[in-house]
Structure formats: structure tokens, C-alpha cells
Design an enzyme around this catalytic site. Structure first.
Site, PDB file in Angstrom:
ATOM      1  N   GLU A   1      10.259  16.276  15.854  1.00  0.00           N
ATOM      2  CA  GLU A   1      10.495  15.603  14.068  1.00  0.00           C
ATOM      3  C   GLU A   1       9.575  16.804  13.415  1.00  0.00           C
ATOM      4  O   GLU A   1       8.047  16.576  13.322  1.00  0.00           O
ATOM      5  CB  GLU A   1      10.169  13.946  13.867  1.00  0.00           C
ATOM      6  CG  GLU A   1      10.394  14.477  11.990  1.00  0.00           C
ATOM      7  CD  GLU A   1       9.658  12.499  11.875  1.00  0.00           C
ATOM      8  OE1 GLU A   1       8.634  12.430  11.915  1.00  0.00           O
ATOM      9  OE2 GLU A   1      11.052  12.197  11.291  1.00  0.00           O
TER      10      GLU A   1
ATOM     11  N   CYS B   1      13.355  11.114   7.029  1.00  0.00           N
ATOM     12  CA  CYS B   1      13.761  10.169   8.693  1.00  0.00           C
ATOM     13  C   CYS B   1      14.817  10.693   8.984  1.00  0.00           C
ATOM     14  O   CYS B   1      15.006  10.983  10.474  1.00  0.00           O
ATOM     15  CB  CYS B   1      12.719   9.152   8.677  1.00  0.00           C
ATOM     16  SG  CYS B   1      13.756   8.174   7.523  1.00  0.00           S
TER      17      CYS B   1
ATOM     18  N   GLY C   1       2.506   4.283  13.754  1.00  0.00           N
ATOM     19  CA  GLY C   1       3.226   2.924  13.953  1.00  0.00           C
ATOM     20  C   GLY C   1       2.791   2.550  14.811  1.00  0.00           C
ATOM     21  O   GLY C   1       2.192   1.627  15.277  1.00  0.00           O
TER      22      GLY C   1
ATOM     23  N   GLY D   1       6.819   4.883   8.799  1.00  0.00           N
ATOM     24  CA  GLY D   1       5.834   6.153   8.812  1.00  0.00           C
ATOM     25  C   GLY D   1       5.749   6.535   9.955  1.00  0.00           C
ATOM     26  O   GLY D   1       7.434   6.600  10.278  1.00  0.00           O
ATOM     27  N   SER D   2       4.812   7.241  10.232  1.00  0.00           N
ATOM     28  CA  SER D   2       4.391   8.351  11.262  1.00  0.00           C
ATOM     29  C   SER D   2       4.738   7.424  12.791  1.00  0.00           C
ATOM     30  O   SER D   2       4.400   6.477  12.645  1.00  0.00           O
ATOM     31  CB  SER D   2       4.219   9.522  11.268  1.00  0.00           C
ATOM     32  OG  SER D   2       2.836   8.999  11.679  1.00  0.00           O
TER      33      SER D   2
ATOM     34  N   GLU E   1       9.568   1.437  11.352  1.00  0.00           N
ATOM     35  CA  GLU E   1      10.856   2.297  10.758  1.00  0.00           C
ATOM     36  C   GLU E   1       9.890   3.599  11.420  1.00  0.00           C
ATOM     37  O   GLU E   1       8.801   3.743   9.887  1.00  0.00           O
ATOM     38  CB  GLU E   1      11.233   2.465   9.417  1.00  0.00           C
ATOM     39  CG  GLU E   1      11.671   1.016   9.112  1.00  0.00           C
ATOM     40  CD  GLU E   1      12.990   0.698  10.144  1.00  0.00           C
ATOM     41  OE1 GLU E   1      13.703   1.958  10.141  1.00  0.00           O
ATOM     42  OE2 GLU E   1      13.537  -0.723   9.830  1.00  0.00           O
TER      43      GLU E   1
ATOM     44  N   LYS F   1       1.016  -0.898   0.373  1.00  0.00           N
ATOM     45  CA  LYS F   1      -0.259   0.354  -0.122  1.00  0.00           C
ATOM     46  C   LYS F   1       0.754   1.072   0.051  1.00  0.00           C
ATOM     47  O   LYS F   1       1.650   1.594   1.077  1.00  0.00           O
ATOM     48  CB  LYS F   1      -1.059   0.209   0.796  1.00  0.00           C
ATOM     49  CG  LYS F   1      -1.925   1.266   1.129  1.00  0.00           C
ATOM     50  CD  LYS F   1      -2.561   2.298   1.725  1.00  0.00           C
ATOM     51  CE  LYS F   1      -2.271   3.045   2.639  1.00  0.00           C
ATOM     52  NZ  LYS F   1      -1.523   3.919   1.461  1.00  0.00           N
TER      53      LYS F   1
HETATM   54  P1  NAP Z   1       1.867   8.042   8.213  1.00  0.00           P
HETATM   55  O1  NAP Z   1       1.629   9.280   7.599  1.00  0.00           O
HETATM   56  O2  NAP Z   1       2.233   7.202   9.450  1.00  0.00           O
HETATM   57  O3  NAP Z   1       2.191   7.317   6.640  1.00  0.00           O
HETATM   58  C1  NAP Z   1       2.501   6.390   6.868  1.00  0.00           C
HETATM   59  C2  NAP Z   1       1.501   4.921   6.035  1.00  0.00           C
HETATM   60  O4  NAP Z   1       1.151   4.965   6.623  1.00  0.00           O
HETATM   61  C3  NAP Z   1       0.593   5.509   4.462  1.00  0.00           C
HETATM   62  O5  NAP Z   1       0.725   5.212   3.442  1.00  0.00           O
HETATM   63  C4  NAP Z   1      -0.525   6.022   5.500  1.00  0.00           C
HETATM   64  O6  NAP Z   1      -1.124   5.497   3.753  1.00  0.00           O
HETATM   65  C5  NAP Z   1      -0.388   4.727   6.505  1.00  0.00           C
HETATM   66  N1  NAP Z   1      -1.622   4.685   7.242  1.00  0.00           N
HETATM   67  C6  NAP Z   1      -1.938   5.941   7.742  1.00  0.00           C
HETATM   68  N2  NAP Z   1      -2.912   5.274   8.591  1.00  0.00           N
HETATM   69  C7  NAP Z   1      -3.094   3.783   8.530  1.00  0.00           C
HETATM   70  C8  NAP Z   1      -3.930   3.129   9.173  1.00  0.00           C
HETATM   71  N3  NAP Z   1      -4.872   3.461  10.495  1.00  0.00           N
HETATM   72  N4  NAP Z   1      -3.390   2.140   8.995  1.00  0.00           N
HETATM   73  C9  NAP Z   1      -2.303   1.027   8.672  1.00  0.00           C
HETATM   74  N5  NAP Z   1      -2.368   2.380   7.846  1.00  0.00           N
HETATM   75  C10 NAP Z   1      -2.111   3.639   7.699  1.00  0.00           C
HETATM   76  O7  NAP Z   1       3.703   8.754   7.427  1.00  0.00           O
HETATM   77  P2  NAP Z   1       3.737  10.035   6.659  1.00  0.00           P
HETATM   78  O8  NAP Z   1       3.008  11.190   7.466  1.00  0.00           O
HETATM   79  O9  NAP Z   1       3.315   9.685   5.242  1.00  0.00           O
HETATM   80  O10 NAP Z   1       5.403   9.736   6.509  1.00  0.00           O
HETATM   81  C11 NAP Z   1       6.283  10.345   6.850  1.00  0.00           C
HETATM   82  C12 NAP Z   1       6.898   9.898   8.226  1.00  0.00           C
HETATM   83  O11 NAP Z   1       7.513   8.511   8.032  1.00  0.00           O
HETATM   84  C13 NAP Z   1       8.076  10.151   9.197  1.00  0.00           C
HETATM   85  O12 NAP Z   1       7.905  10.560  10.456  1.00  0.00           O
HETATM   86  C14 NAP Z   1       9.230   9.858   9.042  1.00  0.00           C
HETATM   87  O13 NAP Z   1      10.129  10.329   9.884  1.00  0.00           O
HETATM   88  C15 NAP Z   1       8.641   8.666   8.763  1.00  0.00           C
HETATM   89  N6  NAP Z   1       9.936   7.906   7.710  1.00  0.00           N
HETATM   90  C16 NAP Z   1      10.038   6.783   8.752  1.00  0.00           C
HETATM   91  C17 NAP Z   1      11.357   5.970   7.655  1.00  0.00           C
HETATM   92  C18 NAP Z   1      12.729   5.213   8.593  1.00  0.00           C
HETATM   93  O14 NAP Z   1      12.947   4.862   7.472  1.00  0.00           O
HETATM   94  N7  NAP Z   1      12.495   5.065   9.671  1.00  0.00           N
HETATM   95  C19 NAP Z   1      11.680   6.918   6.622  1.00  0.00           C
HETATM   96  C20 NAP Z   1      11.072   7.566   5.285  1.00  0.00           C
HETATM   97  C21 NAP Z   1       9.604   8.139   6.451  1.00  0.00           C
HETATM   98  P3  NAP Z   1      -2.695   6.910   3.249  1.00  0.00           P
HETATM   99  O15 NAP Z   1      -1.286   7.986   3.783  1.00  0.00           O
HETATM  100  O16 NAP Z   1      -2.242   6.556   2.231  1.00  0.00           O
HETATM  101  O17 NAP Z   1      -3.321   7.917   4.506  1.00  0.00           O
END
Ligand code: NAP
Ligand code: MG
Length: 500
Positions: free
Chosen positions: A403, A303, A252, A247-248, A269, A194
Site C-alpha cells: 500500500e 484505503c 493495528g 489505520g495502518s 479497518e 482520538k
Molecule cells: P496510523 O499511523 O495507523 O494511525 C491511525 C491512528 O492510530 C492515529 O490516530 C494514530 O495516532 C493512532 N496510533 C498510532 N500509534 C498508536 C498506538 N500505539 N496506540 C494507539 N493508537 C495509535 O495510520 P495513518 O498512517 O494515520 O493512516 C493511514 C492508514 O489507515 C493506511 O494504512 C490506510 O489504509 C488506513 N485506513 C484504512 C481505512 C479502512 O477503512 N480500512 C480507512 C482509512 C485509512 P497519531 O496519528 O496521532 O500518532
């Protein structure tokens, strides 16, 4: 012609023709509309104009994708010999290499990131992940175990953990997908991917190439859609054995809680607030120039971004001057223009979030040395924010500990190693850190003391498919890449035989 007036005209013919096709879900080897016919829109964040309408996976589509992945898990994928599995993963890597320029353009349009940087970084990491993991299938094996009971022959088998839900964010869409997909496939798992709602396009192209590479139907399913619907349905589905999430922190933690109900395996992650530390004895020109890119690369939407620059007090002003001078050189622009160093933020929401941090900090007396504004002219319709440097922020300010995920650097002086490590560790995150010094002993002492999954010494932001990547503390658990990257997609079966 100005790229902003019609970015689509800048695209290679191959990308233009890809975008003329309907953007459908990939389920069981077929590109299909959503069961309920729903679609959502994806935009160019540099212009805020529509790129494409994309089929939106709902609960019924997730049902179909997970069923297909379960059939493939025990069907053609399980039956394929290791050498054949290796060959198909290598073929997918070959196709990413062949179409790398096109993929970079597509990803640039959807995410706003500079195409040249995507080609040089994301594509290389994605291909590297496929190549590295393609080597594993023929080398995964169990052991014979010398047990105490007489007449027993005991051995272990390394088996795939099952169907994997790969849920990835918008900042490295293709690259994050491959970080999950490559080890999962090498372990013999099947995958439902996804992508983030903001960046669905490269995942669909990856799915198309995977079919061309000869991946059997159902081994990779791609289900663009929304986290709260498609993502949530995957996390709740009893047919999914493992969730590989990037993701966030908030999402997570929600996934971990939900997955606990049927004890799915999870790896996380998450985010980071990464200290980048410059000692007075470092090569200051290199350290300071790298520090600017450590935060501003991809407009800080990384990240691993070095978002908290901590500098030994006696060289603090000198380093600040160099970082500001480097920052002034960074040209904001459309990702498809060759001279663009920094693209926009991904969305209006992200712009509001990031600029909100800057505005609150300024209102609290934190000083903004450069940036912090939304540029006008050609950039006015996109979600651009000037690269921003904040100083005079005490350790308790939110811009120091949280962050921001945007082009915002906080600079702080320090005096001693003990003070530095205590302050650098005083955050909930623990993803990565940088240390700049010519003193080898000091470098390793500080690297050991910092609570982070990765520490870079006299460099920053290095990645390799062989080098484990992941967080300490609330930056997550489990590692992408390297041997640990594939371990999390395997489970061990112990077989006892009575030999009478
Ligand atoms: P996010 O809001 O957590 O979204 C990540 C993914 O999770 C998206 O595909 C999102 O779908 C999905 N998602 C949202 N709610 C969900 C639920 N209830 N159940 C299952 N999946 C769900 O993160 P983001 O804002 O897109 O990305 C930024 C974050 O990612 C930052 O905190 C960053 O630090 C982190 N990140 C970490 C790394 C690492 O390697 N540690 C690398 C890159 C990014 P939709 O977006 O389609 O709603
Ligand atoms: Mg988009």
C-alpha cells in the site's frame, strides 16, 4: 487574491471564529486544557503553515476521559429511553447538515483535501452514518429462548459493550469518527475519540456540536494527541472495553497484541492494495476515466484506492492512453480553491514515504509514464506530488504489492481470468476490488473469486451507511456500517428464571 497567500481569509466567518477559540480537549462535557498544559501544532499541508495549537492529551487526560465515559455509561446515557437517544443522534446529524460548509472548510484546511469534495463525500457519509444508526436504539431487542429444562423462562438482552476507544486516521477524519461514533452511541456505548495528530480540528468541532445536540456529558469525549501516548494509554486502559480502530496494518497489529492482555474487543479497518480490473468487453471510456479517479481521488490517500489497475492485454494500451489523458486534466491546488481536483499529501513524512516508492521503482527499471515530481510555484511549500502512473512492473515489485497511500497507480496487463484472479489475490491485503465487464456471468465469477471485503462491478468507490465495509486478510476484521456495524458494539446477556 491567490488562496496560497492567505488561506485563512477564504474561510467562512463561522470557521474563522471557531479557530480563534482555544482548541481544548472535550472531557465530561467540558472543554479543558491538558492536565500538564501541553499543546501540539496542526498545519495546513498545502502551505506548511500553522493553523492552530491544540491541547495534547496525556495519560492523566485519558484517565479522566475514560472515567467520565464510564460514569456516563451507567448514568444518563443508560437511563435515556431509546426514542430520546435516537432524537439526540438525529439532532447531531441536523447540526452537521446545518454547518456542513463550515466543517468542510475546516477539514480541508487541516487535511489538504478539496473542500467541495469533503462537502459532497465525507459530510454526506458522516451524516448518513448518524441517520442510519439513529434508527437502531428502538429496534435493538433480545429474544425469548425455548430451552429444554422445565419451568425455565429464558430471555436475552442486547447490552452495550461498554466504553469504546475510537482511534481514527487523518484521511477521512470526521467521516471515520462518525462511522465509529454513530453505531457506538446507538448501541448505548460511550466513546473516547482520538483523532489523528495531523487532523484534530474536525473532531473538536464534532464534540462541540454533540454538546449542542444534547449528548449528556461524558458520552462523547474527544482527546487529540499522539498515538504513542494518548492512543497507547487508551489501548492499555482497563476501563475501555472495545477499540474501534481505523489505520495502518502495523499499528493495528500492535493494538491487537496490546489489547490481548485484558481481552478487549477490537475491530480493525486497515489498509488495502486494491485491484481494479478492466476486461476488454467493458465500456472502456467510463472504466478508464473512473480508474483515474479510483486512484487519484484525495491524492490516493484512501484505503479503498484502486492502486493496481489490471487491464486485459488487448485493450491495455488503449486504456493506458485514456487514463493518462484523464490524469493530465487533474489540477493540483489548495483545498479551499474551487477549481482544485487534487490537494497535497498530508505531511512531509507521507511525501517522503510515497515519493520513496516512486524513486525506488524507477531505479529498479519500472517506467514512469506521467507524474512522479514535486511541483513548484505556488505549490512548492506544500506536500504536493504529481499524480503518477507506473508501468512495466513485475508482480514481485513493492509498488505492486504494498500500500503506497499516495497518488501512484501501477498498471499491468493480464490474459486470462484464472491468471488475473491468482495475481490479484497474491497480496496480504483484501480490502476492495473493482471489476469492469459487460458480461454478467464473468463479473460475478470474478467478484466471487477475489479475496476482498467489497467488490464494485462497473463502478468504483461506492459507500453507504447500510452497506458493510471492511477487510479480508490483513485488511482487518469487523465491519463498519450496516447491521454488522452496530453488532460489534453490543453483547448478549442470557437471563434464566426458574418459574416454580
Ligand atoms: P496510523 O499511523 O495507523 O494511525 C491511525 C491512528 O492510530 C492515529 O490516530 C494514530 O495516532 C493512532 N496510533 C498510532 N500509534 C498508536 C498506538 N500505539 N496506540 C494507539 N493508537 C495509535 O495510520 P495513518 O498512517 O494515520 O493512516 C493511514 C492508514 O489507515 C493506511 O494504512 C490506510 O489504509 C488506513 N485506513 C484504512 C481505512 C479502512 O477503512 N480500512 C480507512 C482509512 C485509512 P497519531 O496519528 O496521532 O500518532
Ligand atoms: Mg493538519
Amino acid at each position: 487574491m491567490n488562496v496560497f497567500s492567505d488561506p485563512m481569509q477564504r474561510l467562512n466567518p463561522g470557521v474563522q471564529s471557531f479557530l480563534k477559540q482555544p482548541m481544548r480537549l472535550l472531557i465530561d462535557g467540558q472543554f479543558v486544557d491538558a492536565c500538564d498544559g501541553r499543546e501540539f501544532e496542526t498545519y495546513d499541508p498545502a502551505t506548511n503553515s500553522l493553523i492552530a495549537r491544540v491541547a495534547e492529551a496525556g495519560v492523566a487526560d485519558i484517565e479522566a476521559a475514560v472515567a467520565a465515559a464510564n460514569r456516563a455509561l451507567v448514568g444518563p446515557w443508560a437511563k435515556m429511553p431509546p426514542a430520546a437517544r435516537e432524537a439526540v443522534i438525529h439532532r447531531l446529524a441536523d447540526l452537521l447538515e446545518k454547518y456542513a460548509d463550515d466543517i468542510a472548510q475546516l477539514e480541508s484546511l487541516d487535511s489538504g483535501k478539496p473542500a467541495a469534495q469533503i462537502r459532497a463525500v465525507d459530510l454526506e457519509l458522516a451524516i448518513g452514518a448518524l441517520r442510519y444508526n439513529a434508527g437502531w436504539p428502538s429496534k435493538l431487542h433480545g429474544q425469548t429462548i425455548p430451552v429444554n429444562a422445565p419451568d425455565m423462562h429464558v430471555y436475552t438482552r442486547r447490552e452495550p459493550i461498554g466504553v469504546v476507544a475510537a482511534i481514527v486516521p487523518w484521511n477521512f477524519p470526521l467521516c471515520q469518527a462518525c462511522f465509529k461514533l454513530a453505531p457506538a452511541l446507538a448501541a448505548g456505548c460511550t466513546v473516547v475519540l482520538k483523532p489523528a495528530e495531523q487532523t484534530p480540528l474536525s473532531a473538536l468541532l464534532l464534540g462541540k456540536l454533540a454538546m449542542e445536540a444534547g449528548l449528556p456529558p461524558g458520552v462523547l469525549n474527544v482527546v487529540p494527541g499522539f498515538g504513542k501516548v494518548a492512543g497507547q494509554a487508551l489501548v492499555e486502559h482497563p476501563g475501555v472495553s472495545k477499540i474501534a480502530f481505523t489505520g495502518s496494518e502495523a499499528v493495528g497489529k500492535h493494538i491487537v497484541r496490546t489489547a490481548a492482555s485484558d481481552l478487549k474487543h477490537v475491530s480493525m479497518e486497515l489498509g488495502g492494495k486494491n485491484p481494479n480490473v478492466i476486461f476488454a468487453d467493458a465500456d472502456l471510456d467510463v472504466a478508464a476515466a473512473t480508474a483515474a479517479m479510483a486512484i487519484f481521488f484525495y491524492s490516493g490517500q484512501v484505503c479503498a484506492a484502486g492502486s493496481r489497475l489490471m487491464v486485459e492485454r488487448k485493450v491495455y494500451e488503449q486504456v493506458l492512453d485514456i487514463v493518462v489523458a484523464e490524469t493530465r486534466k487533474l489540477k493540483l491546488g489548495h483545498g479551499l480553491a474551487a477549481d482544485t481536483a487534487l490537494g497535497p499529501l498530508i505531511s512531509a513524512d507521507q511525501f517522503a514515504r510515497v515519493s520513496g516508492f516512486v524513486e525506488r521503482a524507477k531505479a529498479e527499471g519500472v517506467e514512469c509514464v506521467i507524474g512522479g515530481q514535486k511541483p513548484g510555484g505556488d505549490l512548492a511549500n506544500g506536500h504536493f506530488l504529481e499524480p503518477t502512473i507506473l508501468v512495466n512492473a513485475s508482480d514481485s515489485r513493492e509498488v505492486v504489492v504494498e500500500e503506497i497511500f499516495g497518488p501512484v497507480l501501477v498498471m499491468q496487463p493480464f490474459d486470462t481470468i484464472e491468471e488475473l484472479t491468482a495475481r490479484a489475490n497474491n497480496t496480504g491485503y483484501g480490502l476492495s476490488a473493482g471489476v469492469w465487464t459487460k458480461d454478467v456471468s464473468k463479473a460475478h465469477k470474478v467478484a466471487a473469486a477475489l479475496q476482498a471485503g467489497t467488490v464494485w462491478i462497473n463502478t468504483y468507490g461506492q459507500f453507504d451507511s447500510a452497506a458493510p465495509w471492511g477487510g479480508y486478510k490483513q485488511s482487518g476484521f469487523g465491519r463498519d456500517n450496516g447491521e454488522e456495524g452496530i453488532e460489534k458494539f453490543l453483547q448478549t446477556k442470557t437471563v434464566w428464571t426458574h418459574c416454580s
